[in-house]
Design a protein around this motif. Structure first.
Motif, PDB file in Angstrom:
ATOM      1  N   ALA A  75     -38.276   7.612 -36.927  1.00 18.12           N
ATOM      2  CA  ALA A  75     -38.829   8.106 -35.796  1.00 18.12           C
ATOM      3  C   ALA A  75     -39.467   7.150 -35.033  1.00 18.12           C
ATOM      4  CB  ALA A  75     -40.147   8.936 -36.459  1.00 18.12           C
ATOM      5  N   PRO A  94     -42.359   5.810 -33.547  1.00 21.63           N
ATOM      6  CA  PRO A  94     -43.208   6.350 -32.664  1.00 21.63           C
ATOM      7  C   PRO A  94     -43.767   4.920 -31.911  1.00 21.63           C
ATOM      8  CG  PRO A  94     -44.397   6.288 -34.418  1.00 21.63           C
ATOM      9  CD  PRO A  94     -43.018   5.863 -34.858  1.00 21.63           C
ATOM     10  N   ALA A  98     -45.638   9.904 -34.747  1.00 17.93           N
ATOM     11  CA  ALA A  98     -44.523  10.870 -34.446  1.00 17.93           C
ATOM     12  C   ALA A  98     -45.089  12.165 -34.410  1.00 17.93           C
ATOM     13  CB  ALA A  98     -43.357  10.659 -35.608  1.00 17.93           C
ATOM     14  N   GLN A 152     -36.811   9.341 -28.992  1.00 18.62           N
ATOM     15  CA  GLN A 152     -36.964  10.770 -28.877  1.00 18.62           C
ATOM     16  C   GLN A 152     -35.930  11.381 -29.375  1.00 18.62           C
ATOM     17  OE1 GLN A 152     -37.197  12.308 -24.799  1.00 18.62           O
ATOM     18  NE2 GLN A 152     -38.946  13.827 -25.304  1.00 18.62           N
ATOM     19  N   VAL A 206     -38.720  15.269 -32.117  1.00 21.30           N
ATOM     20  CA  VAL A 206     -39.379  14.407 -32.844  1.00 21.30           C
ATOM     21  C   VAL A 206     -39.679  13.126 -31.846  1.00 21.30           C
ATOM     22  CG1 VAL A 206     -40.015  12.839 -34.837  1.00 21.30           C
ATOM     23  CG2 VAL A 206     -38.452  14.901 -35.209  1.00 21.30           C
ATOM     24  N   ASP A 207     -41.042  13.141 -31.399  1.00 19.63           N
ATOM     25  CA  ASP A 207     -41.205  12.117 -30.200  1.00 19.63           C
ATOM     26  C   ASP A 207     -42.591  11.517 -30.538  1.00 19.63           C
ATOM     27  OD1 ASP A 207     -42.794  13.934 -29.140  1.00 19.63           O
ATOM     28  OD2 ASP A 207     -41.511  13.888 -27.273  1.00 19.63           O
ATOM     29  N   ARG A 208     -43.075  10.670 -29.579  1.00 17.38           N
ATOM     30  CA  ARG A 208     -44.261   9.963 -29.729  1.00 17.38           C
ATOM     31  C   ARG A 208     -45.456  10.606 -29.014  1.00 17.38           C
ATOM     32  NH1 ARG A 208     -47.564   6.102 -26.914  1.00 17.38           N
ATOM     33  NH2 ARG A 208     -48.204   4.410 -28.013  1.00 17.38           N
TER      34      ARG A 208
END
Lengths: 158, 158
Positions: B41, B43, B49, B76, B133-135
């Motif tokens: 992920a 992040p 994440a 991302q 799935v991102d920060r």
């Protein structure tokens, strides 16, 4: 019979990941609606979140729930990559009598909370792919309990 | 014309998330194949994440690439929740001439690496959902560059 998957009913076990309008806003010049932060990856202390694909094949019907597992170190999310319904079996205690079965729509994922007992992936089509976000890292993140022969929960054909 | 999305060609920009048999093994008593850790992920420092759904609607064809954005603090990932092809536009520099367009199959996601210039989500159906799935976290994680009028990259209809 499975219960329909809904946020309230599933809350003791984790989160439902679906397009909840109340948690959305427009981005990208209005061309994309973002349903924001439906779940946090929660990989736990010393872990990191990874993305994998799980390709499930069905158990024979009626499905017998002969065991449960849990991940004591991190949450685990499953999101369908195709619009086919699927099943989620979870339990507050590792006992057949405690099992609850939810029928998820093909546009619904779930995140099973850290430490929650659940059955491995249960699909209804010959092959169904899911994006899985779970934990990688040191430590034992898998516990399993096998029920004694015959003391199984059964799921009627859907 | 878009290039077909493949791991080697996309490597400068991030990762392809698809069912790569070489990275898979059987789990769940042989009923599930796990394509393991296709992406992390990432992040970034101080971030976490999160999982969101992006519901994209198409730009008119021929698509004009009038701007690019990037996320300097975290990666991302976009994974289709339906089996429809889609487009990924990325660039090594924030210039129209540097844009590359990849045609992703409906069973292919991508993770755009931290800091890589890309266009916002480009879909081909009237509505397409993606798990993203991102920060989340402190700091400014969005930079945008708008091209001067007329200096746009154009994508021919697919």
């Amino acid at each position: 019979m499975p219960e329909l998957l809904a946020e309230d009913a599933f809350a003791p076990y984790g989160r439902v990941i679906d397009a909840d309008f109340d948690r959305s806003h427009l981005i990208n010049d209005g061309r994309t609606r973002r349903f924001h932060a439906l779940a946090r990856a929660e990989p736990g202390e010393g872990g990191e979140a990874i993305l994998s694909i799980f390709r499930g094949t069905p158990w024979p019907a009626p499905i017998e729930i002969r065991m449960l597992e849990r991940h004591p170190l991190g949450a685990q999310a499953f999101v369908p990559m195709e619009r086919h319904p699927w099943l989620v079996v979870v339990a507050e205690r590792p006992e057949a009598a405690a099992c609850r079965c939810f029928l998820a729509r093909g546009d619904q994922g779930v995140q099973i909370a850290r430490g929650v007992w659940h059955h491995p992936l249960l699909v209804l089509q010959p092959m169904q792919d899911f994006l899985v976000v779970d934990r990688a890292g040191p430590g034992n993140n898998l516990e399993e309990v096998f029920f004694v022969d015959g003391d199984w929960a059964r799921i009627a054909p859907v």
